[in-house]
Design an enzyme around this catalytic site. Sequence first.
Site, PDB file in Angstrom:
ATOM      1  N   SER A 149      -0.610   1.348  13.085  1.00  0.00           N
ATOM      2  CA  SER A 149       0.618   1.166  13.867  1.00  0.00           C
ATOM      3  C   SER A 149       0.476   1.701  15.285  1.00  0.00           C
ATOM      4  O   SER A 149       0.917   1.066  16.252  1.00  0.00           O
ATOM      5  CB  SER A 149       1.799   1.858  13.162  1.00  0.00           C
ATOM      6  OG  SER A 149       2.056   1.259  11.923  1.00  0.00           O
ATOM      7  N   ASN A 204       0.904  -4.236   5.269  1.00  0.00           N
ATOM      8  CA  ASN A 204       0.893  -2.892   4.695  1.00  0.00           C
ATOM      9  C   ASN A 204       0.798  -1.749   5.690  1.00  0.00           C
ATOM     10  O   ASN A 204       1.251  -0.647   5.392  1.00  0.00           O
ATOM     11  CB  ASN A 204      -0.270  -2.765   3.699  1.00  0.00           C
ATOM     12  CG  ASN A 204      -0.109  -3.690   2.515  1.00  0.00           C
ATOM     13  OD1 ASN A 204       0.985  -3.864   2.007  1.00  0.00           O
ATOM     14  ND2 ASN A 204      -1.192  -4.307   2.093  1.00  0.00           N
ATOM     15  N   TYR A 205       0.178  -1.969   6.844  1.00  0.00           N
ATOM     16  CA  TYR A 205      -0.144  -0.836   7.711  1.00  0.00           C
ATOM     17  C   TYR A 205       0.508  -0.857   9.080  1.00  0.00           C
ATOM     18  O   TYR A 205       0.840   0.184   9.631  1.00  0.00           O
ATOM     19  CB  TYR A 205      -1.670  -0.710   7.856  1.00  0.00           C
ATOM     20  CG  TYR A 205      -2.338  -0.482   6.529  1.00  0.00           C
ATOM     21  CD1 TYR A 205      -2.087   0.661   5.788  1.00  0.00           C
ATOM     22  CD2 TYR A 205      -3.198  -1.427   5.981  1.00  0.00           C
ATOM     23  CE1 TYR A 205      -2.678   0.875   4.558  1.00  0.00           C
ATOM     24  CE2 TYR A 205      -3.800  -1.226   4.750  1.00  0.00           C
ATOM     25  CZ  TYR A 205      -3.531  -0.075   4.045  1.00  0.00           C
ATOM     26  OH  TYR A 205      -4.107   0.131   2.824  1.00  0.00           O
ATOM     27  N   ILE A 206       0.662  -2.033   9.679  1.00  0.00           N
ATOM     28  CA  ILE A 206       1.324  -2.105  10.991  1.00  0.00           C
ATOM     29  C   ILE A 206       2.828  -2.091  10.766  1.00  0.00           C
ATOM     30  O   ILE A 206       3.352  -2.897   9.996  1.00  0.00           O
ATOM     31  CB  ILE A 206       0.907  -3.370  11.765  1.00  0.00           C
ATOM     32  CG1 ILE A 206      -0.588  -3.309  12.119  1.00  0.00           C
ATOM     33  CG2 ILE A 206       1.745  -3.540  13.023  1.00  0.00           C
ATOM     34  CD1 ILE A 206      -1.119  -4.572  12.761  1.00  0.00           C
ATOM     35  N   GLU A 261       0.856  -1.195   0.000  1.00  0.00           N
ATOM     36  CA  GLU A 261       0.000   0.000   0.000  1.00  0.00           C
ATOM     37  C   GLU A 261       0.882   1.231   0.000  1.00  0.00           C
ATOM     38  O   GLU A 261       1.854   1.332   0.715  1.00  0.00           O
ATOM     39  CB  GLU A 261      -0.871  -0.013   1.267  1.00  0.00           C
ATOM     40  CG  GLU A 261      -1.618   1.258   1.542  1.00  0.00           C
ATOM     41  CD  GLU A 261      -2.648   1.573   0.475  1.00  0.00           C
ATOM     42  OE1 GLU A 261      -3.025   2.738   0.368  1.00  0.00           O
ATOM     43  OE2 GLU A 261      -3.040   0.664  -0.251  1.00  0.00           O
TER      44      GLU A 261
END
Length: 911
Positions: free
Chosen positions: A663, A868-870, A86
Amino acid sequence: MSSSDDDTPLVKGRANGVKSRERITKTDDKAMDKEIPSNGHVEPGLSIRMGPVEDMDVDTPLTNGNVNGKRKARSSLSNGKSYKEEGSSEEDDKPLSKRRRTSQQTKQAKQDSDSDMSDVPLAKTRKPPKVTAAQIGESSDSDTPLTAKLIKEKESIEKAAEKEAKLIRSQAKKEKATGSKLKSKIESESDDDVPLAKKKKQPAKKAANGFKKDESDSDAPLKKKAQPKNAKVKAESATPAKKGKAKAKEEETEQDREVLEEEEEYRWWEDPTKGDGTKKWTTLEHNGVVFPPEYEPLPKHVKLVYDGTPVILHKDAEEVATFYGSMLHSTVNVENPVFNKNFFEDFTTILDKTGHGKDKDGKTVKIKKFEKCDFKPIFEWFEAERAKKKALPAAEKKALKAEKDAAEAPYMYCMWDGRKQKVGNFRVEPPSLFRGRGEHPKTGRVKKRVMPEQITINIGKEAKVPEPPPGHRWKEVKHDQEGTWLAMWQENINGAYKYVMLAANSDIKGQSDFKKFEKARELKKHIDRIRKDYQRDLKSEKMADRQRATAIYLIDQFALRAGNEKGEDEADTVGCCSLKYQHVTLKPPNTVIFDFLGKDSIRFYDEVNVDPQVFKNLKIFKKPPKTTNDDIFDRLTTSALNKHLTSYMPGLTAKVFRTYNASWTMATLLRKMKSTGTIPEKVKDYNNANREVAILCNHKRTVAAGHAGSIEKMQEKINGLRYQVWRVKQMMIDVDPKIKKKKGAEYFERPEELDDEWVKKHQEFLVEEQRQKVRKKFEKDNEKLKAEGEKEMKSKELEERLEAADELEQKFKKENKTGKVEAEGKGVTIEKLEANIDKFNQRIETMKVQMEDKEDNKEVALGTSKINYIDPRLTVVFSKKFNVPIERFFSKTLREKFDWAIKSVDENWEF
């Protein structure tokens, strides 16, 4: 603006639709308040459900030869599943002249073209199922609904974020002030040659989570301690390696080892300034790309059948026919009317160019109707070829793979500023049928063969330009030092540019990920001001400000993507800024229903509870005379939104909020976590936290097609272990008949669900399983003998080995007849058998935890959050803090991708 202007009707806006007034009058504001009921208020800020499943009436599609075709179960996500990062910076790496332009207006032509398909039945439309209590970990006897729990959790997390941001800015001010005073003191003392007095060493400050924190690098990854010059730098993972690691090492190539050795010497993440400039490389050498093999015509007896007549096609037309014929098993595609319509349009275009087909007498056969085409002979030939490949001896498969690897070896690596780097996708895509994701309007179109004349090479000026295939030339050779691509071409379906980039574990890709997460860490310093400002602007009199504040609220609170305006040749996908009137339904007092095609043409459907002011704003933005296809945020664009966000922090865009929220939420949960128990139980604790992040950040998915089958297989394995426990208990009776009276008859009873029919089928499975193991072992032993130059074993040896499976079969038959199970092995005692039961029970409990975890995660996209995000460093912190092998969270591919994260932090690192 004058009051008279405020009373003017809504005007024409972008996309030739209605545009909102520039200002919102107090009269309109109050009128909206009266329309919103105050009863039944629900706390805002969390998705409440994903909606019902609704099937639309559709005509039964034709499959052209595929009878009773079933969709194959989806394979495991961890087994070879590709991932897409991402917010990747690929767009930034493209040459300016090649970046996609987006239309500033929605074209009416789109609607006209859609009308041509009015006679074509639509595919089934599926809304994601409701979020269940089991899915999100809520116990059935819970007194507090999970929705309420998570709302409170979210409020707590946001308050902690506000407190953290204020603390960071306060510390920064103090450090700045202290630095100025120290500088003045040094300057004043330097005149008198008086040495500066030694400062008293200050103890390290404690962070909010109780860990000691070094202020000097609080916002940078943990640096490696200085080592002696000749000290060997170890690049170790968080935990001891698994047994399988030895096998993996054997498969590593010499080139892989060289790259790993170099990586140990070069720890780029310890130099935050690396790669900040626009120039990405100084020298670049590579060998170009690998083209797919030329098309090999079908055997003469295999033909497309049209209206009962086998037809001979031109080579180019036959190739396209094989694209469709080879995939009749993919019912999700061949039963899609849009896929079939698009394919046949492209197929007939090629047929028109090549003269259609010929029958056995050479007469022309015009292929005009898709329904009369029978691709089944082609499908059966391809199935037979697939079966042949599968049946090849392991040694032959290995030899073919080695040959392929040797041919591709020169393309696998490049020299980037003198360092060997692995190349990612060096193979040019073969021609095929475009499938697309979700409800893509171009699914089924023919992806044409890419020729060298379409490919642009990017390479260093001094490097040797790779040779194109004989008789061909490259489109262009560039020396673009600002781009991180090695080659590029334009595909014919969407006109998008495809790029050959470095692999996920390369320095450039790693730096891109590192910067992305560091940007999210930077946002934590400003998040409180941003939230305070958009809450204030939700009530702004200026329409543009109110729309912008509402959009930021939705992006921050519900993880909506910002969205871009689409050109007429692109899929009709939207995000927050490009939402249309029909995409948002308002249900008083404060429920908003979103329903639109999001990224990759995947349907986004969700019901959320919002702040009452946001609900009121959306009602204003949808105010008549606005109607279908009118923009909701008609005074806002993605670029204007991102420009506003950069006033808080350089480089801040809407997509950073998704990374930050995921996160920060995970970091907050990790601080409170106390994970104990077995490794599977700790993994479940991590997944529970990840699931909470996914729910709070709106990372949802529909249940995988193969989920039910996967759960069923796990349950069968558990039942198999329970059967083994029962057999061992029967052996205890065989060793000591008196034990039945001592322990009670109930202890030795077989579980009810394991009835005679189930036992018989399971015994057959165990016998066949043993036969397969014997065959595989025999093949492997023969391969070893062949490799050592010795004589291979004969089939008689295999027959002798298979006798063990025959004996097992006879044993089961005897047990079923007599109802007794004889003890197996030498020196069998009750103690040994009880120890075996304990081992089986332990395995059963472990598998139950894993199955429960899988069931809980079926509707939540944990992979999306984790990959993708953490921030991957948070996963490493969990791994090190609770002694769980990192292999339990990251596959080999992900361990390579996040190598920088694994090596750069310890258990005390903070996001």
